[in-house]
Design a protein around this motif. Structure first.
Motif, PDB file in Angstrom:
ATOM      1  N   LEU A 213       0.946   1.227 -19.238  1.00 12.51           N
ATOM      2  CA  LEU A 213       0.315  -0.064 -18.983  1.00 12.51           C
ATOM      3  C   LEU A 213       0.645  -0.564 -17.571  1.00 12.51           C
ATOM      4  O   LEU A 213      -0.215  -1.117 -16.880  1.00 12.51           O
ATOM      5  N   VAL A 214       1.883  -0.352 -17.133  1.00 14.23           N
ATOM      6  CA  VAL A 214       2.276  -0.717 -15.774  1.00 14.23           C
ATOM      7  C   VAL A 214       1.410   0.026 -14.755  1.00 14.23           C
ATOM      8  O   VAL A 214       0.926  -0.552 -13.780  1.00 14.23           O
TER       9      VAL A 214
ATOM     10  N   ALA B 205       3.623  -9.829 -11.806  1.00 15.77           N
ATOM     11  CA  ALA B 205       4.708  -8.857 -11.695  1.00 15.77           C
ATOM     12  C   ALA B 205       4.646  -8.032 -10.415  1.00 15.77           C
ATOM     13  O   ALA B 205       5.588  -7.291 -10.121  1.00 15.77           O
ATOM     14  N   SER B 206       3.564  -8.162  -9.639  1.00 15.64           N
ATOM     15  CA  SER B 206       3.442  -7.352  -8.422  1.00 15.64           C
ATOM     16  C   SER B 206       4.594  -7.606  -7.460  1.00 15.64           C
ATOM     17  O   SER B 206       5.189  -6.677  -6.904  1.00 15.64           O
ATOM     18  N   ASN B 207       4.919  -8.898  -7.251  1.00 16.83           N
ATOM     19  CA  ASN B 207       5.963  -9.234  -6.287  1.00 16.83           C
ATOM     20  C   ASN B 207       7.344  -8.780  -6.742  1.00 16.83           C
ATOM     21  O   ASN B 207       8.162  -8.357  -5.931  1.00 16.83           O
ATOM     22  N   ILE B 208       7.624  -8.882  -8.036  1.00 10.38           N
ATOM     23  CA  ILE B 208       8.949  -8.474  -8.512  1.00 10.38           C
ATOM     24  C   ILE B 208       9.081  -6.953  -8.478  1.00 10.38           C
ATOM     25  O   ILE B 208      10.174  -6.422  -8.275  1.00 10.38           O
TER      26      ILE B 208
ATOM     27  N   PHE C  10      -0.952  -0.268 -10.588  1.00  7.36           N
ATOM     28  CA  PHE C  10      -1.145   0.889  -9.707  1.00  7.36           C
ATOM     29  C   PHE C  10      -2.449   1.622 -10.030  1.00  7.36           C
ATOM     30  O   PHE C  10      -2.462   2.848 -10.156  1.00  7.36           O
ATOM     31  N   PRO C  11      -3.567   0.929 -10.171  1.00  5.93           N
ATOM     32  CA  PRO C  11      -4.804   1.602 -10.587  1.00  5.93           C
ATOM     33  C   PRO C  11      -5.304   2.624  -9.575  1.00  5.93           C
ATOM     34  O   PRO C  11      -6.057   3.534  -9.930  1.00  5.93           O
ATOM     35  N   HIS C  12      -4.905   2.474  -8.312  1.00 10.23           N
ATOM     36  CA  HIS C  12      -5.323   3.411  -7.270  1.00 10.23           C
ATOM     37  C   HIS C  12      -4.141   4.228  -6.743  1.00 10.23           C
ATOM     38  O   HIS C  12      -4.241   4.848  -5.676  1.00 10.23           O
ATOM     39  N   GLY C  13      -3.031   4.173  -7.470  1.00  5.63           N
ATOM     40  CA  GLY C  13      -1.859   4.943  -7.068  1.00  5.63           C
ATOM     41  C   GLY C  13      -0.819   4.146  -6.315  1.00  5.63           C
ATOM     42  O   GLY C  13       0.358   4.490  -6.304  1.00  5.63           O
ATOM     43  N   TYR C  14      -1.260   3.061  -5.657  1.00  7.33           N
ATOM     44  CA  TYR C  14      -0.331   2.200  -4.919  1.00  7.33           C
ATOM     45  C   TYR C  14      -0.331   0.802  -5.535  1.00  7.33           C
ATOM     46  O   TYR C  14      -1.224   0.440  -6.310  1.00  7.33           O
ATOM     47  N   LEU C  15       0.671   0.005  -5.160  1.00  7.15           N
ATOM     48  CA  LEU C  15       0.874  -1.302  -5.786  1.00  7.15           C
ATOM     49  C   LEU C  15      -0.173  -2.309  -5.343  1.00  7.15           C
ATOM     50  O   LEU C  15      -0.390  -2.525  -4.152  1.00  7.15           O
TER      51      LEU C  15
ATOM     52  N   ARG D 146       0.825  -1.219   0.000  1.00 10.83           N
ATOM     53  CA  ARG D 146       0.000   0.000   0.000  1.00 10.83           C
ATOM     54  C   ARG D 146       0.856   1.265   0.000  1.00 10.83           C
ATOM     55  O   ARG D 146       0.379   2.346  -0.341  1.00 10.83           O
ATOM     56  N   ASN D 147       2.122   1.147   0.407  1.00  7.19           N
ATOM     57  CA  ASN D 147       2.993   2.308   0.495  1.00  7.19           C
ATOM     58  C   ASN D 147       4.003   2.395  -0.650  1.00  7.19           C
ATOM     59  O   ASN D 147       4.853   3.295  -0.660  1.00  7.19           O
ATOM     60  N   ILE D 148       3.915   1.467  -1.608  1.00  5.90           N
ATOM     61  CA  ILE D 148       4.735   1.562  -2.818  1.00  5.90           C
ATOM     62  C   ILE D 148       3.898   2.266  -3.883  1.00  5.90           C
ATOM     63  O   ILE D 148       2.904   1.724  -4.363  1.00  5.90           O
ATOM     64  N   THR D 149       4.289   3.457  -4.239  1.00  2.66           N
ATOM     65  CA  THR D 149       3.500   4.248  -5.180  1.00  2.66           C
ATOM     66  C   THR D 149       4.072   4.182  -6.588  1.00  2.66           C
ATOM     67  O   THR D 149       5.266   3.909  -6.778  1.00  2.66           O
ATOM     68  N   PHE D 150       3.216   4.465  -7.555  1.00  4.10           N
ATOM     69  CA  PHE D 150       3.677   4.493  -8.946  1.00  4.10           C
ATOM     70  C   PHE D 150       4.698   5.607  -9.142  1.00  4.10           C
ATOM     71  O   PHE D 150       5.670   5.446  -9.886  1.00  4.10           O
ATOM     72  N   ASP D 151       4.504   6.713  -8.493  1.00  4.97           N
ATOM     73  CA  ASP D 151       5.422   7.841  -8.619  1.00  4.97           C
ATOM     74  C   ASP D 151       6.832   7.437  -8.182  1.00  4.97           C
ATOM     75  O   ASP D 151       7.818   7.742  -8.858  1.00  4.97           O
TER      76      ASP D 151
END
Length: 318
Positions: free
Chosen positions: A128-129, A145-148, A134-139, A102-107
């Motif tokens: 696309l990533v 690919a989420s875990n990697i 990150f549809p809501h801004g966080y992972l 929840r604290n890993i952001t796309f930015d």
């Protein structure tokens, strides 16, 4: 974007971004936001691109250097090996993150992590990533690919700084392993671990990945529980849950027809669970040897199209 590399057309890419909900469903589980593909078909568009993004990132993770063994879970090591690394040390530091995904952001991922990856086979389609992971801004958790992505964030923010402190030239001052977002550092010197913990706390503030201080601890290794298994007298003690899981796996096998396509998979699952207990537990006696020999013979017979042997009872596993 290299559409051929990622296995989709430009039209499909645009649809994945504009109509994500057609391909992926999001849901909550244990206070974590998960995603999954709506279809199990390997040819499903979101599955194809997810798999190819995962492979691109995974290869870049291990090609870019700066990591040691047992840091990251995509290099083929078993969970028990992450634990065995710490058996000989007197003290251990356990670090746990608070809502890591929840604290890993796309930015942060796009502006801080991606520029540090120099070994990508082909550039990532960042639009696309962002849409997929990150549809809501966080992972989101749950996709391949989420875990990697999480692994890369922890590698570049934490692994390199910790490795710089546990390795001084050819001298190893401490042992460090990371299984997903579970960090374990052990040493014979408590002060070394205190110094590393101070650095970790500073990094967590700098990159906005807060620690779960209730679960972080610096303590003696003997008696500690790591990744579901307890260390006692310099060895791994298998948990009651793992033995219960073994019982459940054998029960499933007993209730699966020999001709069923899942029979071999369930048989291999039983052998894997038995092997782990046999290798790890102190004083593993003849009951495990007998069971392992039986199920391995069963597998040999199965692969040679012989009739299966009668499955023996598990009354001796307590």
């Amino acid at each position: 974007m290299d559409f051929e590399y990622y296995g989709i057309s430009e039209e499909t890419r645009d649809k994945l971004i504009a109509e994500r909900d057609t391909f992926i469903v999001d849901y909550w589980r244990d206070d974590r936001h998960f995603s999954r593909h709506k279809s199990k078909d390997k040819g499903f568009s979101s599955r194809i691109v997810d798999k190819n993004i995962y492979e691109n990132l995974r290869r870049s993770f291990y090609a870019s250097g700066g990591h040691y063994e047992y840091q990251g879970v995509f290099n083929g090591y078993r969970q028990s090996e992450f634990i065995e690394l710490h058996l000989h040390n007197k003290y251990i530091l356990i670090v746990d993150f608070k809502n890591c995904y929840r604290n890993i952001t796309f930015d942060h991922f796009s502006k801080v992590i991606i520029p540090r990856i120099s070994s990508l086979e082909t550039p990532l389609p960042m639009d696309l990533v962002q849409a997929l992971y990150f549809p809501h801004g966080y992972l989101q958790a749950g996709l391949s690919a989420s875990n990697i992505i999480c692994d890369l964030v922890l590698k570049y923010n934490f692994d390199k700084e910790i490795n710089a402190r546990v390795h001084q030239g050819s001298t190893v001052l401490a042992d460090y392993s990371r299984y997903y977002d579970d960090l374990h550092i052990s040493a014979s010197n408590r002060e070394i671990l205190q110094d590393i913990y101070k650095k970790i706390k500073q990094i967590s503030k700098d990159v906005s990945l807060p620690l779960n201080y209730r679960k972080c601890q610096l303590r003696k290794t003997d008696g500690v529980k790591i990744l579901g298994s307890r260390i006692s007298d310099g060895a791994i003690r298998i948990s009651r849950q793992e033995k219960n899981n073994l019982r459940a796996a054998i029960y499933e096998l007993e209730n699966t027809q020999y001709e069923d396509r899942s029979y071999e998979h369930r048989l291999r699952s039983v052998i894997y669970r038995l092997s782990r207990i046999y290798r790890s537990e102190v004083g593993a006696n003849n009951k495990y040897t007998e069971l392992l020999d039986h199920f391995r013979s069963e597998l040999d017979a199965l692969t040679q199209d012989y009739e299966p042997h009668e499955i023996i009872e598990l009354q001796s596993i307590k």
